[in-house]
Enzyme design. Sequence first.
Site, short mmCIF file in Angstrom:
data_model
loop_
_atom_site.label_atom_id
_atom_site.label_comp_id
_atom_site.label_asym_id
_atom_site.label_seq_id
_atom_site.Cartn_x
_atom_site.Cartn_y
_atom_site.Cartn_z
N HIS A 102 -14.10 -5.61 10.00
CA HIS A 102 -15.15 -5.57 8.98
C HIS A 102 -16.06 -6.77 9.24
O HIS A 102 -15.57 -7.82 9.70
CB HIS A 102 -14.61 -5.79 7.56
CG HIS A 102 -13.64 -4.78 7.06
ND1 HIS A 102 -12.31 -4.83 7.33
CD2 HIS A 102 -13.80 -3.72 6.23
CE1 HIS A 102 -11.69 -3.85 6.72
NE2 HIS A 102 -12.57 -3.15 6.04
N ASP A 105 -14.62 -10.01 8.15
CA ASP A 105 -13.41 -10.48 8.84
C ASP A 105 -13.79 -11.48 9.93
O ASP A 105 -13.04 -12.42 10.20
CB ASP A 105 -12.66 -9.34 9.55
CG ASP A 105 -12.22 -8.26 8.60
OD1 ASP A 105 -11.90 -8.58 7.45
OD2 ASP A 105 -12.20 -7.08 9.03
N GLU A 233 -13.07 7.51 5.97
CA GLU A 233 -11.61 7.33 5.85
C GLU A 233 -11.17 7.76 4.45
O GLU A 233 -11.42 7.06 3.48
CB GLU A 233 -11.26 5.87 6.10
CG GLU A 233 -9.76 5.62 6.07
CD GLU A 233 -9.39 4.19 6.47
OE1 GLU A 233 -10.08 3.61 7.34
OE2 GLU A 233 -8.43 3.66 5.90
N GLU A 269 -5.68 7.85 7.71
CA GLU A 269 -4.64 6.81 7.63
C GLU A 269 -3.35 7.45 7.12
O GLU A 269 -3.34 8.11 6.08
CB GLU A 269 -5.09 5.67 6.72
CG GLU A 269 -4.04 4.58 6.64
CD GLU A 269 -4.53 3.29 6.01
OE1 GLU A 269 -5.64 2.86 6.34
OE2 GLU A 269 -3.78 2.73 5.20
N HIS A 272 -2.42 6.76 3.54
CA HIS A 272 -3.33 7.40 2.58
C HIS A 272 -2.97 8.88 2.44
O HIS A 272 -3.07 9.46 1.36
CB HIS A 272 -4.78 7.26 3.03
CG HIS A 272 -5.26 5.84 3.11
ND1 HIS A 272 -6.53 5.50 3.49
CD2 HIS A 272 -4.62 4.67 2.87
CE1 HIS A 272 -6.66 4.17 3.48
NE2 HIS A 272 -5.50 3.65 3.11
N ASP A 297 -5.74 5.62 11.43
CA ASP A 297 -5.23 4.30 11.07
C ASP A 297 -3.72 4.44 11.00
O ASP A 297 -3.15 5.03 10.06
CB ASP A 297 -5.80 3.83 9.71
CG ASP A 297 -7.10 3.07 9.89
OD1 ASP A 297 -7.60 2.99 11.03
OD2 ASP A 297 -7.62 2.54 8.89
N ASP A 308 -0.27 1.54 -1.38
CA ASP A 308 -0.58 1.53 0.04
C ASP A 308 0.10 0.32 0.68
O ASP A 308 -0.48 -0.75 0.77
CB ASP A 308 -2.12 1.41 0.14
CG ASP A 308 -2.68 1.79 1.48
OD1 ASP A 308 -1.95 2.44 2.26
OD2 ASP A 308 -3.84 1.46 1.75
N ASP A 310 1.02 -0.07 3.77
CA ASP A 310 0.49 -0.33 5.13
C ASP A 310 1.52 -0.96 6.07
O ASP A 310 1.21 -1.91 6.81
CB ASP A 310 -0.74 -1.26 5.05
CG ASP A 310 -1.96 -0.59 4.45
OD1 ASP A 310 -2.01 0.64 4.45
OD2 ASP A 310 -2.86 -1.32 3.98
N ASP A 340 -3.75 -0.32 11.29
CA ASP A 340 -4.18 -0.84 9.98
C ASP A 340 -2.88 -1.18 9.22
O ASP A 340 -2.48 -0.49 8.29
CB ASP A 340 -5.01 0.21 9.25
CG ASP A 340 -5.71 -0.37 8.03
OD1 ASP A 340 -5.43 -1.53 7.68
OD2 ASP A 340 -6.54 0.34 7.42
#
Length: 445
Positions: A102, A105, A233, A269, A272, A297, A308, A310, A340
């Site tokens: 991003h 980031d 996404e 993802e 998700h 992802d 989430d 991750d 991710d």
Amino acid sequence: MAEFFSTVDAVRYEGPESDNDYAYRVYDADRVVLGKTMREHLRIAVCYWHSFSWAGNDVFGAGTFDRPWIDGELAPMDAAKVKMEAAFEFLTKLGVPYFCFHDVDIAPAGDTFAESRRNLEVMVAQAEQHMAETGVQLLWGTSNCFSHPRFAAGAATNPDPEVFAYAAAQISAAMEMTHRLGGANYVLWGGREGYETLLNTRMRQEADQLARFLHLVVERKHELGFAGTLLIEPKPQEPTKHQYDYDCATVHGFLDRYDLAEEFRVNIECNHATLAGHSFHHEVAYAVDNGIFGSVDANRGDAQNGWDTDQFPNSVEEVSLAVYEILRGGGFDTGGFNFDTKLRRQSMAREDLFHGHIGGIDTLAQSLLVAAELLERGTLESLRDARYAGWSQGLGAQILAGEHSLKDLEQQVASGQLDPTPVSGEQERLENLVNRALWRAIAAG
Ligand code: XLS
Ligand code: NI
Ligand code: NI
């Protein structure tokens, strides 16, 4: 700069018998599977945000990770440079071809938009150098239009048009930087594009705004001459109670309704998908079958948690069925597998970032072998073909060609001409066949 991950050398393929924690047991980048190398099939990326920009904080506690560029001791631009050096050291040691980021980031936000943009330009120039030196490429760029308080009520779907404009400015700049870095895709995750309560929300108004925004993104893509793919996404909830890009089918319907389906694909993802009540396998199969599959992802959720998490993917069983659908659809085009993924908050040693990625990458590689086996043997396809054979000839083909009315079919059934016999769906047999492919691929290594 001194090495940051100084205890780990380049991670290489050492085969299944290796007892080195910092080696691949299955991922052998140059190994050819179904005519392509593993590197080309999997197109692996590391995400900048969870791996380098996140300190390990959660809603109950402070950061736990050893990421000295986050502790505020360095001036923001110096910190960004040190962080980028560590990121490229990690990418190079891990031996992966791509990264994703991003805007925020890689470059600190300034006091004004103009200053943020200048910071971004400086850091993109740094990234260009690192990329040239290491050969690492950009899988996708994106813009964070969800963390700053101005986006609390959404970006494109905000009730305030000035917030829409601010998000447009950010995304315009992030697309330009992604293009400059030769990104293969540009991703839009609708961070806070959703609602907390319908009591203050006009859903149709917000949908129209989002569609307008996406048309502007398409125009900007063509103006820039960006050849990559635009990706949306999906996610069903979190941070908002209800996110508009709920799942692949919802996004697909939205794109069709607003005449955007030619221009966007999905970045799926895994976590998700499961939050939306689907399997990862389902979401990939839907996207492949409907021509909107773009990228993945890679991560996983926790079956007992409703958020989430991750985590790093570690189930070959879960991932191989999705990889099977990807291969069936011809494989990745501009997309790839982006990690991710977040370490657990207690995984505070620098080495933990390697353990997470190495395990995840070997899981993808093993899944590729299982999926290739299933595809080569035609195990599932031959049985699916047989199951639907009735639709490619005779009555089925005539129905699809529009040769029978309802009344006409009623008459054929009433006259006793048609009398279908139920047949087995053979689910258990298919589950056994998939398990056998899993076990064979694992035994073959
Ligand atoms: C958050 C999303 C985010 C996107 C990029 O849940 O997965 O990390 O991938 O904005
Ligand atoms: Ni994501
Ligand atoms: Ni996620």
